[in-house]
Structures are given as C-alpha cells and as structure tokens.
Motif scaffolding. Structure first.
Motif, mmCIF file in Angstrom:
data_model
loop_
_atom_site.group_PDB
_atom_site.id
_atom_site.type_symbol
_atom_site.label_atom_id
_atom_site.label_comp_id
_atom_site.label_asym_id
_atom_site.label_seq_id
_atom_site.Cartn_x
_atom_site.Cartn_y
_atom_site.Cartn_z
ATOM 1 N N ALA A 1 0.842 -1.202 0.000
ATOM 2 C CA ALA A 1 0.000 0.000 0.000
ATOM 3 C C ALA A 1 0.875 1.249 0.000
ATOM 4 C CB ALA A 1 -0.935 -0.005 1.206
ATOM 5 N N ARG A 2 1.930 1.244 0.804
ATOM 6 C CA ARG A 2 2.842 2.386 0.869
ATOM 7 C C ARG A 2 3.493 2.623 -0.493
ATOM 8 N NH1 ARG A 2 5.567 0.990 5.251
ATOM 9 N NH2 ARG A 2 4.255 2.255 6.596
ATOM 10 N N ALA A 3 3.896 1.536 -1.159
ATOM 11 C CA ALA A 3 4.523 1.661 -2.479
ATOM 12 C C ALA A 3 3.532 2.216 -3.498
ATOM 13 C CB ALA A 3 5.061 0.306 -2.939
ATOM 14 N N ARG A 4 2.277 1.774 -3.438
ATOM 15 C CA ARG A 4 1.254 2.295 -4.362
ATOM 16 C C ARG A 4 1.035 3.792 -4.130
ATOM 17 N NH1 ARG A 4 -1.699 -2.585 -3.105
ATOM 18 N NH2 ARG A 4 -3.076 -1.337 -1.811
ATOM 19 N N ILE A 5 0.986 4.190 -2.867
ATOM 20 C CA ILE A 5 0.781 5.602 -2.542
ATOM 21 C C ILE A 5 1.952 6.439 -3.048
ATOM 22 C CG2 ILE A 5 0.677 7.250 -0.631
ATOM 23 C CD1 ILE A 5 -0.950 5.039 0.887
ATOM 24 N N HIS A 6 3.166 5.963 -2.837
ATOM 25 C CA HIS A 6 4.349 6.681 -3.316
ATOM 26 C C HIS A 6 4.313 6.807 -4.841
ATOM 27 C CE1 HIS A 6 6.927 7.337 0.207
ATOM 28 N NE2 HIS A 6 6.372 6.240 0.695
ATOM 29 N N ALA A 7 3.939 5.717 -5.521
ATOM 30 C CA ALA A 7 3.889 5.730 -6.983
ATOM 31 C C ALA A 7 2.820 6.696 -7.487
ATOM 32 C CB ALA A 7 3.620 4.317 -7.514
ATOM 33 N N LEU A 8 1.658 6.713 -6.864
ATOM 34 C CA LEU A 8 0.590 7.634 -7.274
ATOM 35 C C LEU A 8 1.030 9.085 -7.110
ATOM 36 C CD1 LEU A 8 -2.586 5.892 -5.820
ATOM 37 C CD2 LEU A 8 -2.078 6.293 -8.237
ATOM 38 N N ALA A 9 1.657 9.379 -5.975
ATOM 39 C CA ALA A 9 2.124 10.743 -5.733
ATOM 40 C C ALA A 9 3.191 11.126 -6.756
ATOM 41 C CB ALA A 9 2.663 10.874 -4.310
ATOM 42 N N ALA A 10 4.111 10.219 -7.024
ATOM 43 C CA ALA A 10 5.179 10.502 -7.987
ATOM 44 C C ALA A 10 4.596 10.712 -9.384
ATOM 45 C CB ALA A 10 6.192 9.367 -7.998
ATOM 46 N N ASP A 11 3.636 9.879 -9.788
ATOM 47 C CA ASP A 11 3.004 10.024 -11.099
ATOM 48 C C ASP A 11 2.286 11.362 -11.229
ATOM 49 O OD1 ASP A 11 3.919 7.548 -11.851
ATOM 50 O OD2 ASP A 11 1.991 6.526 -11.562
ATOM 51 N N ALA A 12 1.726 11.839 -10.135
ATOM 52 C CA ALA A 12 1.013 13.119 -10.147
ATOM 53 C C ALA A 12 1.960 14.297 -9.962
ATOM 54 C CB ALA A 12 -0.055 13.127 -9.053
ATOM 55 N N GLY A 13 3.224 14.021 -9.662
ATOM 56 C CA GLY A 13 4.193 15.089 -9.465
ATOM 57 C C GLY A 13 3.991 15.839 -8.157
ATOM 58 N N ILE A 14 3.419 15.154 -7.189
ATOM 59 C CA ILE A 14 3.139 15.780 -5.892
ATOM 60 C C ILE A 14 4.069 15.172 -4.847
ATOM 61 C CG2 ILE A 14 1.389 16.126 -4.114
ATOM 62 C CD1 ILE A 14 -0.722 15.692 -6.306
ATOM 63 N N PRO A 15 4.765 16.010 -4.092
ATOM 64 C CA PRO A 15 5.585 15.458 -3.006
ATOM 65 C C PRO A 15 4.680 14.773 -1.974
ATOM 66 C CG PRO A 15 6.001 17.809 -3.295
ATOM 67 C CD PRO A 15 4.867 17.457 -4.176
ATOM 68 N N LEU A 16 5.103 13.650 -1.507
ATOM 69 C CA LEU A 16 4.290 12.886 -0.561
ATOM 70 C C LEU A 16 3.980 13.696 0.694
ATOM 71 C CD1 LEU A 16 2.916 10.172 -0.278
ATOM 72 C CD2 LEU A 16 4.965 9.315 0.815
ATOM 73 N N ASP A 17 4.916 14.511 1.135
ATOM 74 C CA ASP A 17 4.692 15.341 2.319
ATOM 75 C C ASP A 17 3.507 16.279 2.145
ATOM 76 O OD1 ASP A 17 6.828 14.112 3.482
ATOM 77 O OD2 ASP A 17 8.217 15.782 3.199
ATOM 78 N N ALA A 18 3.242 16.696 0.907
ATOM 79 C CA ALA A 18 2.119 17.600 0.650
ATOM 80 C C ALA A 18 0.778 16.906 0.839
ATOM 81 C CB ALA A 18 2.211 18.157 -0.767
ATOM 82 N N LEU A 19 0.774 15.584 0.799
ATOM 83 C CA LEU A 19 -0.472 14.831 0.946
ATOM 84 C C LEU A 19 -0.767 14.430 2.383
ATOM 85 C CD1 LEU A 19 -0.115 12.428 -2.103
ATOM 86 C CD2 LEU A 19 -1.477 14.515 -1.959
ATOM 87 N N ILE A 20 0.244 14.512 3.209
ATOM 88 C CA ILE A 20 0.088 14.064 4.593
ATOM 89 C C ILE A 20 -0.165 15.268 5.484
ATOM 90 C CG2 ILE A 20 1.213 12.905 6.524
ATOM 91 C CD1 ILE A 20 2.849 11.358 4.430
ATOM 92 N N ALA A 21 -1.350 15.291 6.076
ATOM 93 C CA ALA A 21 -1.702 16.394 6.972
ATOM 94 C C ALA A 21 -1.086 16.137 8.341
ATOM 95 C CB ALA A 21 -3.210 16.514 7.091
ATOM 96 N N LYS A 22 -0.288 17.063 8.773
ATOM 97 C CA LYS A 22 0.327 16.952 10.095
ATOM 98 C C LYS A 22 -0.697 17.368 11.141
ATOM 99 C CE LYS A 22 4.707 16.487 8.654
ATOM 100 N NZ LYS A 22 5.652 15.532 8.953
#
Length: 97
Positions: free
Chosen positions: A36-57
């Motif tokens: 699941a983590r790998a899929r999430i990383h791949a989706l973010a990379a494909d969209a050109g979005i840094p993963l940190d931008a998707l994670i709400a602190k």
C-alpha cells in the motif's frame, strides 16, 4: 474457508500452530502495508506531488503546563500526563493550547 480437523493434535502442537499462524498473519499484514505504501508513493510521484504535501500533520491541541515540551494532538492514546490529570478530576479543557 476450509475446516481443519485439529482433534489429533496435542496442546503443544496446537500452540506451535498458533504461533506459526500469528507470525504468518503479522508477516502478511506487514507485506500489505508495504504494498500500500509503495502504491501511494507511486501515485504521488506520477502526479508530481511530493508525498509530504499529501500528509496532513496533526497540530497539538493540548500542552502539559508542567512541561511545555509535552503536547498532544488529541488523537490516539492519551499521554500519561493527560490520563493522570483526568483521573485526578481535572478537565481536558485546562490543557488546551
């Protein structure tokens, strides 16, 4: 799901099976999390979005007045200092930031 006849096993064998099953469950859960983590990383990379931008602190909502370095977001398990204060009759509102 297939049923297994376990009547021929003694207690030690059953406990051994239980241990092996628990280990396999943990391994599979870990593998699923990693996939699941790998899929999430791949989706973010494909969209050109840094993963940190998707994670709400989570922002801390409570602070320990005795130690300002200790905070709590209000999510998850209560820290000991909150649990102890509540057990003594204090209000959670007293710790709001």
């Amino acid at each position: 799901m297939a049923r297994f006849d376990l009547t021929g096993y003694d207690l030690a064998e059953l406990k051994g099976l239980q241990f092996e099953i628990e280990q396999e469950i943990k391994r599979r859960a870990r593998d699923e999390r990693e996939r699941a983590r790998a899929r999430i990383h791949a989706l973010a990379a494909d969209a050109g979005i840094p993963l940190d931008a998707l994670i709400a602190k989570a922002v801390p909502r409570y602070r320990n007045p005795a130690d300002s370095g200790q905070t709590w977001t209000g999510r998850g398990r209560q820290p000991r200092w909150i649990a102890e204060a509540l057990a003594c009759g204090r209000s959670l509102d007293e710790f709001k930031i």
